[in-house]
Each structure stands twice: as structure tokens, then as C-alpha cells.
Write a protein that holds these residues in place. Structure first.
Motif, mmCIF file in Angstrom:
data_model
loop_
_atom_site.group_PDB
_atom_site.id
_atom_site.type_symbol
_atom_site.label_atom_id
_atom_site.label_comp_id
_atom_site.label_asym_id
_atom_site.label_seq_id
_atom_site.Cartn_x
_atom_site.Cartn_y
_atom_site.Cartn_z
ATOM 1 N N UNK A 156 0.511 -1.817 0.060
ATOM 2 C CA UNK A 156 -0.166 0.000 -0.024
ATOM 3 C C UNK A 156 0.650 1.600 -0.065
ATOM 4 N N UNK A 157 1.894 0.885 0.393
ATOM 5 C CA UNK A 157 2.844 2.000 0.345
ATOM 6 C C UNK A 157 3.693 2.648 -0.888
ATOM 7 N N UNK A 158 3.682 4.015 -1.579
ATOM 8 C CA UNK A 158 4.117 4.149 -3.164
ATOM 9 C C UNK A 158 4.865 3.858 -3.286
ATOM 10 N N UNK A 159 6.649 3.833 -3.068
ATOM 11 C CA UNK A 159 7.416 3.806 -2.895
ATOM 12 C C UNK A 159 7.379 2.738 -4.324
ATOM 13 N N UNK A 160 8.064 3.185 -5.231
ATOM 14 C CA UNK A 160 8.431 2.349 -7.305
ATOM 15 C C UNK A 160 9.728 1.724 -6.831
ATOM 16 N N UNK A 161 9.757 0.720 -6.699
ATOM 17 C CA UNK A 161 11.312 0.270 -6.475
ATOM 18 C C UNK A 161 11.908 0.078 -9.059
ATOM 19 N N UNK A 191 8.517 -7.174 -8.346
ATOM 20 C CA UNK A 191 7.764 -8.673 -8.881
ATOM 21 C C UNK A 191 7.663 -8.091 -10.661
ATOM 22 N N UNK A 192 8.939 -9.289 -11.421
ATOM 23 C CA UNK A 192 8.343 -8.830 -12.821
ATOM 24 C C UNK A 192 7.906 -9.929 -13.360
ATOM 25 N N UNK A 193 7.221 -10.929 -13.125
ATOM 26 C CA UNK A 193 6.128 -11.515 -13.413
ATOM 27 C C UNK A 193 4.674 -12.048 -12.363
ATOM 28 N N UNK A 194 4.150 -10.838 -12.661
ATOM 29 C CA UNK A 194 3.022 -10.792 -11.528
ATOM 30 C C UNK A 194 1.734 -11.416 -12.281
ATOM 31 N N UNK A 195 1.384 -12.988 -11.807
ATOM 32 C CA UNK A 195 -0.144 -13.455 -12.382
ATOM 33 C C UNK A 195 -1.607 -12.816 -11.710
ATOM 34 N N UNK A 211 12.413 -7.781 -3.629
ATOM 35 C CA UNK A 211 13.998 -6.501 -3.765
ATOM 36 C C UNK A 211 15.106 -7.319 -2.859
ATOM 37 N N UNK A 212 14.907 -7.738 -1.982
ATOM 38 C CA UNK A 212 16.381 -8.469 -1.471
ATOM 39 C C UNK A 212 16.303 -9.474 -2.325
#
Ligand SMILES: Cc1cc2nc3c(=O)[nH]c(=O)nc-3n(C[C@H](O)[C@H](O)[C@H](O)COP(=O)(O)O)c2cc1C
Length: 359
Positions: A26-31, A71-75, A347-348
Motif C-alpha cells: 500500500x506504500x507509494x514507493x516504486x522500485x 516482481x517482474x512476472x505477476x499473475x 527486492x531482497x
């Protein structure tokens, strides 16, 4: 490390759907990834072939949050061609098997103690909204992907309850067509779902599974098609499945959950309602089964000279697990349970990848 989950098990499915995602999602930050995408997945560039499996991402807001958090492959959670109600609350409970979950396990106690090593049971009944809702919602989520990211969407046919197999297959095809219209880049047919007219899963009825995927292929042309498969005990049946379904699809995603009886502290049924005594377990205790299936699929693919990608799922909880899946033969790996309680996991894992690349 476990944190507040982005899906809150204390709330109903609908409350999560309307109010979520929570916590870090819910936080706004974008990786932002550094550098060029280094991998290809089903013809698409990806930064890291790591995703969130079908389920925890209930709608477009959840998918967009997953993209923003790396997460580069969300379903997108499994949809149907018509509105379908969710099982009643609770839909998620913690379970505490000792070590790996067996295939014929003793009943487990379900409770709210979400602690490591984390395993849960999930029981939703594959709810869906109408296509009038999910078509624009998926299109919006697809448009949110940055370079090196690709959104997939899961779907399944709905049984008529009258044993009409042709109608069941046509419902898969209709869902696939409606998804293609959204512009989504990859679709995932859930074959680890109940099979019309039987008590078993569709993927174990290999002949029908082949008919379903061939019909979907007719409908979607060259759009990326993955199928979700359950854990196969029987190697010969898995071999037949790969031989029949493998040439038609672009990817096989495995596994879904392993079943167990779930009781409350007093020995009663923990999840209320008919047909919910046995429920699917996921998380750390099924990792062995996901890894084993990735290895078996890789061997069969090689043996038959096929080209489908393997997407390993089950119990992935950290960077070591991601590498274990890749080593077992998976081209990509996805998680559901661990991502819910550790929304920073992409990210980790990426931070660890960068450290290793720099020696
Ligand atoms: C909350 C939740 C909902 C799920 N819903 C679906 C679903 O709608 N369709 C599906 O194919 N799998 C669904 N799954 C199964 C996951 O995609 C995955 O196969 C399984 O959880 C094993 O991965 P894990 O051990 O990382 O959780 C769901 C899992 C969870 C935790």
C-alpha cells in the motif's frame, strides 16, 4: 523475515478485494531496476524471471503494487467467464506440519499463528467478478508494467454441474478469448482445478486436458499460453501429460497446493462449509514437491525434445530457493505464500543477485 501481509487473512476476501492491498504493497514507493533486462521469458524481456503466482493478486491494484515492488512476472488471480462467489471466511489459516508435508499426511491444525517456517492453507473456491469488471481492470494493470516486466492472467472454465464436457471446454475457450481482448501478454489456464463430472483434477485427465489446451490455442493464436498443473504422483501419467499438452503450450507452471485435512484446536473442521475439510496447503512445507516437479518436467522436456518453459512454484521463500528452482530446471520461479508475508522479497532477491554479479 515475515512482516504484515499485503493480503489480510483476518478480513474477508471481499474486504481484501475492495480495500487491499495492505502493508508494504500500500506504500507509494516504486522500485527501479538498474541496467537492461537480462532475461527472456516467453519472448518477453524480464529483469528477473521471478513472479507472484496466481492467487494473492486479487485485482489490478494488487498487480500494479507487485510491479511497483519489483516482481517482474505477476499473475492476476484466476478469473471465470461469469461472477462466482467466494467460500465464506476464513479463507487463509496457518498450518504447522513438522518439516516437509507428506502426500498422505495426518490432519493439520489451522490457526492464526503465521510464523516461520511459514505454511498456510488457502480456500477461496476460485471466486470471480464478471468480465465487464476484469477486462478493463486487467488492461489497466498490463499498461502499468515497466520495461523488463510482463503481466500474466490466470483463468479456468466453470463446470455446468450437468456433465456437459463440451460446454466446459467452450467456457475455457471463451475465457481465453476475453482475456486476449485485454491485451494481456500471457494467459495461464488453470488445469489444477476440479474436472467437470469427476472428483479429480483436470490435469490428471490427460485426454481432456489436451482437448482444452488445443481448443484454447485455436482461439488465441500465438498469444503466450501457460498451463498450471498440480503435483503428479504417477510418473507415467506425467509423461503422458507432457507428451500431449507440452507441444501445444508455451509454459507449464507447477505446482498448485498439496491437500490435507484441516482441523481446529478442538478437532472439528476448521474451514466452515461443505467440501472444505480437505484444503490445499502451500508455503515452505511443499517446496520439496515444487522442486521435484521442476526437475521431472525438465527431464521429460529434454527426453521429448520439447520447448515449453517451466515455471517452478511451491514454497519459494528466499534467494536460495529461487536458485534451487533455476538449478532444478525452471526457467522462471513464482511464489504466493512467501510474497504475501514478505512483500520485499523481490527486492531482497535482486539485491543478492547484484551482489553476486559484482563478485
Ligand atoms: C491466497 C492464495 C490464493 C490462491 N489462489 C489461486 C488461484 O486463484 N489460482 C491458482 O491457480 N492458484 C492459486 N493459488 C496457488 C498458488 O498459485 C501456488 O500454486 C501455491 O500457493 C504454491 O505456492 P506457494 O507455496 O509459494 O504459496 C493460491 C495461493 C494462495 C496462497
Amino acid at each position: 523475515m515475515l512482516t504484515e501481509p499485503f493480503y489480510d487473512p483476518a478480513r474477508s476476501y471481499l474486504e481484501n478485494f475492495e480495500q487491499g492491498p495492505f502493508s508494504f504493497f500500500a506504500e507509494r514507493c516504486v522500485y527501479h531496476d538498474r541496467g537492461e533486462p537480462r532475461y527472456k521469458f516467453l519472448g518477453h524481456e524480464v529483469n528477473l524471471p521471478l513472479g507472484i503466482a496466481a492467487g494473492p493478486l486479487l485485482n489490478g491494484r494488487f498487480v500494479k503494487a507487485a510491479l511497483d515492488k519489483g516482481f517482474d512476472l505477476p499473475v492476476y488471480k484466476t478469473v471465470r467467464t461469469r461472477k462466482y462467489a467466494s467460500h465464506e471466511w476464513p479463507n487463509v489459516l496457518a498450518v504447522h506440519p513438522k518439516g516437509d508435508l507428506g502426500l498422505d499426511t495426518m490432519p493439520l491444525v489451522g490457526d492464526e499463528d503465521y510464523s516461520e517456517p511459514l505454511s498456510i492453507t488457502n480456500s477461496f473456491g476460485v471466486p470471480s467478478f464478471d468480465p465487464e469488471f476484469w477486462q478493463p481492470d486487467i488492461a489497466d494493470a498490463v499498461a502499468h508494467a515497466k520495461r523488463g516486466q510482463v503481466v500474466a492472467a490466470s483463468f479456468q472454465g466453470t463446470t455446468s454441474g450437468h456433465g456437459d464436457v463440451q460446454a466446459y471446454i467452450e467456457d475455457f475457450a471463451l475465457a481465453a478469448r476475453l482475456l486476449k481482448e485485454t491485451g494481456v501478454k500471457i494467459i495461464e489456464a488453470n488445469l489444477s482445478c476440479p474436472n467437470e463430472g469427476t472428483a479429480n483434477l483436470l490435469c490428471f485427465d490427460v485426454d481432456r486436458a489436451r482437448r482444452v489446451v488445443e481448443r484454447i490455442r485455436d482461439e488465441i493464436g500465438s498469444l503466450g499460453l501457460m498451463v498450471k498443473a498440480a503435483y503428479f504422483r504417477d510418473e507415467e501419467r506425467l509423461r503422458t501429460f507432457v507428451r500431449e499438452v507440452g507441444p501445444v503450450v508455451d509454459g507449464i507452471v507447477a505446482i498448485n497446493t498439496l491437500p490435507a485435512k484441516i482441523l481446529d484446536a478442538n478437532g472439528g473442521q476448521a474451514l466452515p462449509g461443505e467440501g472444505r475439510l480437505s484444503s490445499g496447503v502451500c508455503g515452505r512445507s511443499i517446496r520439496w514437491a515444487g522442486l521435484e516437479m521442476s526437475g521431472r518436467l525438465a527431464r521429460l522436456r529434454e527426453e521429448m525434445g520439447l520447448n515449453f518453459s517451466i515455471i517452478g512454484v511451491g514454497g519459494l521463500s528466499d534467494a536460495n530457493d529461487y536458485h534451487a528452482y533455476r538449478k532444478a530446471g525452471a526457467d522462471a520461479a513464482m511464489m504466493a505464500t512467501a510474497a504475501m508475508w514478505n512483500p520485499r522479497l523481490a527486492q531482497e532477491i535482486k539485491a543478492q543477485e547484484t551482489k553476486e554479479a559484482m563478485g
